[in-house]
Design a protein around this motif. Structure first.
Motif, PDB file in Angstrom:
ATOM      1  N   GLY A 151      -6.721  42.613 -19.977  1.00  0.00           N
ATOM      2  CA  GLY A 151      -6.573  42.509 -21.428  1.00  0.00           C
ATOM      3  C   GLY A 151      -7.135  43.648 -22.197  1.00  0.00           C
ATOM      4  O   GLY A 151      -7.615  44.791 -21.587  1.00  0.00           O
ATOM      5  N   TRP A 152      -7.206  43.705 -23.589  1.00  0.00           N
ATOM      6  CA  TRP A 152      -7.786  44.922 -24.241  1.00  0.00           C
ATOM      7  C   TRP A 152      -9.320  44.999 -23.934  1.00  0.00           C
ATOM      8  O   TRP A 152      -9.770  45.919 -24.240  1.00  0.00           O
ATOM      9  CB  TRP A 152      -7.787  44.334 -25.905  1.00  0.00           C
ATOM     10  CG  TRP A 152      -6.081  44.450 -26.373  1.00  0.00           C
ATOM     11  CD1 TRP A 152      -5.594  43.205 -26.546  1.00  0.00           C
ATOM     12  CD2 TRP A 152      -5.551  45.587 -26.865  1.00  0.00           C
ATOM     13  NE1 TRP A 152      -4.405  43.649 -26.827  1.00  0.00           N
ATOM     14  CE2 TRP A 152      -4.196  45.122 -27.131  1.00  0.00           C
ATOM     15  CE3 TRP A 152      -5.696  46.906 -26.719  1.00  0.00           C
ATOM     16  CZ2 TRP A 152      -3.235  46.131 -27.673  1.00  0.00           C
ATOM     17  CZ3 TRP A 152      -4.833  47.558 -27.033  1.00  0.00           C
ATOM     18  CH2 TRP A 152      -3.486  47.260 -27.534  1.00  0.00           C
ATOM     19  N   LYS A 153      -9.999  43.854 -23.487  1.00  0.00           N
ATOM     20  CA  LYS A 153     -11.207  44.012 -23.258  1.00  0.00           C
ATOM     21  C   LYS A 153     -11.820  45.176 -22.139  1.00  0.00           C
ATOM     22  O   LYS A 153     -12.767  45.735 -22.046  1.00  0.00           O
ATOM     23  CB  LYS A 153     -11.819  42.759 -23.020  1.00  0.00           C
ATOM     24  CG  LYS A 153     -13.449  42.674 -22.684  1.00  0.00           C
ATOM     25  CD  LYS A 153     -13.925  41.103 -22.229  1.00  0.00           C
ATOM     26  CE  LYS A 153     -15.459  41.241 -22.044  1.00  0.00           C
ATOM     27  NZ  LYS A 153     -15.912  41.683 -20.483  1.00  0.00           N
ATOM     28  N   ALA A 154     -10.580  45.293 -21.394  1.00  0.00           N
ATOM     29  CA  ALA A 154     -10.670  46.329 -20.178  1.00  0.00           C
ATOM     30  C   ALA A 154     -11.015  47.566 -20.582  1.00  0.00           C
ATOM     31  O   ALA A 154     -11.790  48.308 -19.727  1.00  0.00           O
ATOM     32  CB  ALA A 154      -9.402  46.209 -19.402  1.00  0.00           C
ATOM     33  N   PHE A 155     -10.793  48.220 -21.837  1.00  0.00           N
ATOM     34  CA  PHE A 155     -11.003  49.524 -22.480  1.00  0.00           C
ATOM     35  C   PHE A 155     -12.677  49.471 -22.609  1.00  0.00           C
ATOM     36  O   PHE A 155     -13.004  50.548 -22.638  1.00  0.00           O
ATOM     37  CB  PHE A 155     -10.327  49.794 -23.642  1.00  0.00           C
ATOM     38  CG  PHE A 155      -9.054  50.088 -23.587  1.00  0.00           C
ATOM     39  CD1 PHE A 155      -8.640  51.474 -23.013  1.00  0.00           C
ATOM     40  CD2 PHE A 155      -8.060  49.002 -23.762  1.00  0.00           C
ATOM     41  CE1 PHE A 155      -7.249  51.482 -23.110  1.00  0.00           C
ATOM     42  CE2 PHE A 155      -6.716  49.323 -23.524  1.00  0.00           C
ATOM     43  CZ  PHE A 155      -6.323  50.626 -23.111  1.00  0.00           C
ATOM     44  N   PHE A 156     -13.374  48.435 -22.323  1.00  0.00           N
ATOM     45  CA  PHE A 156     -14.825  48.300 -22.627  1.00  0.00           C
ATOM     46  C   PHE A 156     -15.552  48.165 -21.298  1.00  0.00           C
ATOM     47  O   PHE A 156     -16.652  48.226 -21.409  1.00  0.00           O
ATOM     48  CB  PHE A 156     -15.156  47.680 -23.910  1.00  0.00           C
ATOM     49  CG  PHE A 156     -14.546  48.075 -25.135  1.00  0.00           C
ATOM     50  CD1 PHE A 156     -15.020  49.142 -25.855  1.00  0.00           C
ATOM     51  CD2 PHE A 156     -13.358  47.366 -25.510  1.00  0.00           C
ATOM     52  CE1 PHE A 156     -14.266  49.559 -27.076  1.00  0.00           C
ATOM     53  CE2 PHE A 156     -12.756  47.704 -26.626  1.00  0.00           C
ATOM     54  CZ  PHE A 156     -13.187  48.558 -27.553  1.00  0.00           C
ATOM     55  N   ASP A 157     -14.911  47.600 -20.435  1.00  0.00           N
ATOM     56  CA  ASP A 157     -15.581  47.118 -19.287  1.00  0.00           C
ATOM     57  C   ASP A 157     -16.358  48.037 -18.276  1.00  0.00           C
ATOM     58  O   ASP A 157     -16.973  47.702 -17.521  1.00  0.00           O
ATOM     59  CB  ASP A 157     -14.388  46.303 -18.371  1.00  0.00           C
ATOM     60  CG  ASP A 157     -14.357  45.071 -19.125  1.00  0.00           C
ATOM     61  OD1 ASP A 157     -14.962  44.447 -20.023  1.00  0.00           O
ATOM     62  OD2 ASP A 157     -13.338  44.283 -18.693  1.00  0.00           O
ATOM     63  N   SER A 158     -15.709  49.431 -18.226  1.00  0.00           N
ATOM     64  CA  SER A 158     -16.371  50.276 -17.395  1.00  0.00           C
ATOM     65  C   SER A 158     -16.369  51.567 -17.841  1.00  0.00           C
ATOM     66  O   SER A 158     -15.730  51.916 -19.057  1.00  0.00           O
ATOM     67  CB  SER A 158     -15.361  50.552 -15.984  1.00  0.00           C
ATOM     68  OG  SER A 158     -14.241  51.065 -16.469  1.00  0.00           O
ATOM     69  N   PRO A 159     -17.342  52.545 -17.551  1.00  0.00           N
ATOM     70  CA  PRO A 159     -17.557  53.787 -18.186  1.00  0.00           C
ATOM     71  C   PRO A 159     -16.123  54.650 -18.144  1.00  0.00           C
ATOM     72  O   PRO A 159     -16.038  55.440 -18.961  1.00  0.00           O
ATOM     73  CB  PRO A 159     -18.710  54.602 -17.381  1.00  0.00           C
ATOM     74  CG  PRO A 159     -19.409  53.531 -16.598  1.00  0.00           C
ATOM     75  CD  PRO A 159     -18.375  52.155 -16.398  1.00  0.00           C
ATOM     76  N   GLY A 160     -15.494  54.379 -17.014  1.00  0.00           N
ATOM     77  CA  GLY A 160     -14.316  55.231 -16.794  1.00  0.00           C
ATOM     78  C   GLY A 160     -13.111  54.913 -18.017  1.00  0.00           C
ATOM     79  O   GLY A 160     -12.527  55.508 -18.392  1.00  0.00           O
TER      80      GLY A 160
END
Length: 525
Positions: free
Chosen positions: A289-298
Motif C-alpha cells: 500500500g501507500w504506507k510502503a513508501f515510509f516503511d524502509s529507508p530505501g
C-alpha cells in the motif's frame, strides 16, 4: 530448476528488504538475463517487436503530444489578435489561471490514477484518459466565453493525468530489456512533436480574420487523443499486470510473441517470465500500500527522488518559456505576432531534435552525470539570460536582447538532457513493480501541482517585475543542483544487488543471506 519462487530482478527493479520468495537462484538470474538480453538481435530484426514499437507511436505517445500541443498552443494563442480580443486581453493572474487550470485538473485526478491502472490495467487507464481529453478538446474549440474555455482545459487536464501516467509505464513494461531505457526515454520527446504541431498550426491560423484563428488549434487538441483510443486497442496489456492478476499464461504469450518473435522455447523469454512471475506473485501477495513508501529507508529515498523529479521538471525555468514565451519575448523587445510565432515554432523543432539526442545518450551516460550536467548548464544559461535581459531593459543594449533569444535555445538543450530524457525512464528504474503505479501517481501529482503553481505565478511575476523575475529561477536552480547531488542515486552500471544496496543499505545483503539460510533449513526439515 524450480523457479516458481524466484524473485524478479530486471534492470528497472530492486530487491526490497524482507520480501519473501527469494532463493539462491535470484542472485544469478538477474545478471544472466541482462547478459542474454544484450546478446539478443536488435529490434528491427525481430518482426513482432518492430511492429510492437510501431504500435506504441499512436498507442502511447499521445499524452505527451497533447501536453506539448497545449503549451505551444497557449503560447501561440497569446499572439493571435482574435483570441486576445475575444477573451478581453487576459493578462497577469487571469492569464495564469487560464493556463494553470489544466494542471489543476491533473492534480485533482491523481488520487484515482493508481486505482484504475492497478485494477483494470494500463490500457484501460490510457483509454479513460483519452476519452476525457477528446471531450475536453471539443468543448474548448466550441467555447463561447472564458468560463467555458477554462472548464474545457480543466477536463483535458483530468484526462491527461491518466494517460500520461500509464503510457510510459506500458512502454517500459512491454519493451524488450535491450531497448527499454532508450524506448522509454523517447516517450517524453513526443512532447515536442505536439509543441511543433501547435506552434506552426497557430502560425498558420493567426492571420485568419475571425474566431477560427483560435478555434481550429483548440479543436485540434482533441485529435491526438482520438487517434490514441484506436492505437492502444492494438497493443497488448502489460505482462506484469497480467501476472499480478493471475493471468500468467497470457503474460507469457505476450513475451513469447514480442520478445522471442513467437519462439516458445526461447531461453531468454523463459528466464524473463519465470523471474517476473516469481517477484510479482510474491510481492502482490503482500498487498503493498501507500504506507510502503515510509516503511524502509530505501523507499523513503525513492519517495524523495520522485518528489524532486516532479517538482524540478516544472520549476527549472522551463515553465516560464513553455507557456509564456510571448510575454518573455516582449521583455526583450519582440512585439510582432509573426516574429513571436516563428520563434515559437523554431524553438520547438530545436527542442525535439535535442530531446531525441538526449534519449539516445541515456544508453551511454550515467544518470547522475546527465542530471548534474543539466542542472549546472541550466544555471549558467539562466544566469547569462538574466544578465542580458537586464542590459537590454536598463541600458537598451539591442545585442543583449537578441542574446536572450539564443539563450532560450541553449537553456532547453540542457533541460532536455535530463528532464526530458529521464523524467519517466528514471522512475521505472527506481520503482519496483508493487509501488510503480503509486510512484507514478505521486510523480504526476507533484509534477502537475508544481506546474499549476508555476503557471499561475509566472505571469504575475512577469507583469510585476519584468525581467527581474528571472532571478527567482537562478536561485532555485542552485537548490535543485544541491538536492540532485545529495539524493539522486546512480542506477546505471552497478550490479542489481549493488543498486539495491544504494537504496536500502548494505544490511540488505546480510538479510538476504539470512533469509536464504532460513529457506534452506525449512526445505531440509
Amino acid at each position: 530448476m524450480a523457479r516458481e519462487n524466484s524473485k524478479e530482478l530486471p534492470s528497472s527493479s530492486f530487491v526490497e528488504k524482507g520480501t519473501p520468495g527469494l532463493d539462491t537462484e535470484v542472485l544469478d538470474v538477474g545478471e544472466q538475463i541482462q547478459r542474454i538480453a544484450s546478446e539478443c538481435p536488435p529490434f528491427y530484426r525481430n518482426r513482432n517487436l518492430f511492429i510492437l514499437y510501431l504500435l506504441m507511436i499512436p498507442g502511447c505517445l499521445v499524452p505527451a503530444i497533447t501536453l506539448g500541443f497545449d503549451a505551444a498552443m497557449m503560447n501561440g494563442l497569446q499572439a493571435v489578435p482574435s483570441w486576445d480580443d475575444y477573451f478581453n486581453r487576459p493578462r497577469g493572474s487571469l492569464l495564469g489561471i487560464m493556463s494553470a487550470i489544466l494542471p489543476l485538473g491533473c492534480v485533482l485526478a491523481t488520487p484515482f490514477v493508481s486505482v484504475v491502472g492497478d485494477r483494470w490495467g494500463r490500457r484501460v487507464g490510457i483509454i479513460v484518459g483519452s476519452v476525457i481529453m477528446v471531450a475536453g478538446g471539443v468543448i474548448q474549440g466550441a467555447s463561447v466565453h472564458i468560463g467555458m474555455f477554462m472548464a474545457s482545459r480543466f477536463i483535458i487536464g483530468v484526462g491527461i493525468v491518466f494517460a500520461n501516467a500509464f503510457a510510459p509505464m506500458l512502454i517500459a513494461e512491454l519493451a524488450h530489456p535491450k531497448e527499454r531505457q532508450v524506448i522509454t526515454s523517447l516517450y517524453q520527446t513526443s512532447w515536442y512533436i505536439g509543441a511543433i504541431i501547435a506552434a506552426w498550426v497557430t502560425f498558420g491560423t493567426f492571420s485568419i480574420p475571425n474566431e477560427w484563428s483560435w478555434r481550429i488549434p483548440s479543436l485540434l487538441q482533441a485529435a491526438p487523443a482520438l487517434l490514441q483510443i484506436g492505437g492502444v486497442l492494438c497493443l497488448p496489456e502489460s505482462p506484469r499486470w497480467l501476472v499480478a492478476k493471475g493471468r500468467a499464461e497470457e503474460a507469457k504469450a505476450v513475451l513469447v510473441k514480442y520478445h522471442a518473435n513467437g519462439d516458445a522455447n526461447d531461453e531468454f523469454v523463459n528466464l524473463e517470465f519465470e523471474q517476473m512471475r516469481g517477484i510479482i506473485e510474491a510481492e502482490v501477495n503482500n498487498e503493498t500500500g501507500w504506507k510502503a513508501f515510509f516503511d524502509s529507508p530505501g523507499n523513503r529515498k525513492r519517495l524523495v527522488i520522485i518528489i524532486c523529479l516532479g517538482v524540478f521538471s516544472q520549476w527549472s525555468g522551463n515553465g516560464l518559456v513553455s507557456y509564456y514565451l510571448v510575454r518573455v519575448l516582449e521583455t526583450v523587445g519582440i512585439t510582432e505576432s509573426r516574429d513571436k510565432n516563428i520563434i515559437n515554432g523554431c524553438l520547438m523543432i530545436f527542442n525535439w531534435i535535442t530531446s531525441v539526442a538526449s534519449a539516445f545518450l541515456t544508453a551511454r551516460l550515467k544518470r547522475r552525470t546527465q542530471f548534474l550536467t543539466s542542472g549546472f548548464g541550466m544555471l549558467a544559461v539562466f544566469t547569462a539570460q538574466t544578465l542580458c535581459a537586464g542590459l537590454f531593459n536598463e541600458r537598451h543594449n539591442i545585442h543583449a536582447g537578441k542574446a536572450v533569444i539564443a539563450m532560450l535555445f541553449l537553456f532547453y538543450f540542457f533541460f532536455n538532457l535530463a528532464f526530458n530524457a529521464l523524467l519517466y525512464s528514471y522512475p521505472v528504474e527506481v520503482l519496483p513493480y508493487p509501488i510503480r503505479a503509486k510512484g507514478f501517481s505521486l510523480l504526476m501529482f507533484f509534477g502537475k501541482a508544481s506546474n499549476f503553481i508555476n503557471i499561475l505565478v509566472n505571469p504575475i511575476g512577469l507583469q510585476a517585475i519584468g525581467w527581474r523575475f528571472y532571478l527567482v529561477y537562478v536561485a532555485w536552480l542552485c537548490i535543485e543542483i544541491a538536492l540532485m547531488w545529495k539524493f539522486f542515486v546512480e542506477t546505471k552500471g552497478p550490479s542489481l544487488e549493488a543498486i539495491a544496496a544504494l537504496f536500502d543499505g548494505e544490511h540488505v545483503k546480510a538479510e538476504k543471506r539470512d533469509f536464504i539460510k532460513e529457506k534452506g533449513e525449512e526445505k531440509e526439515e
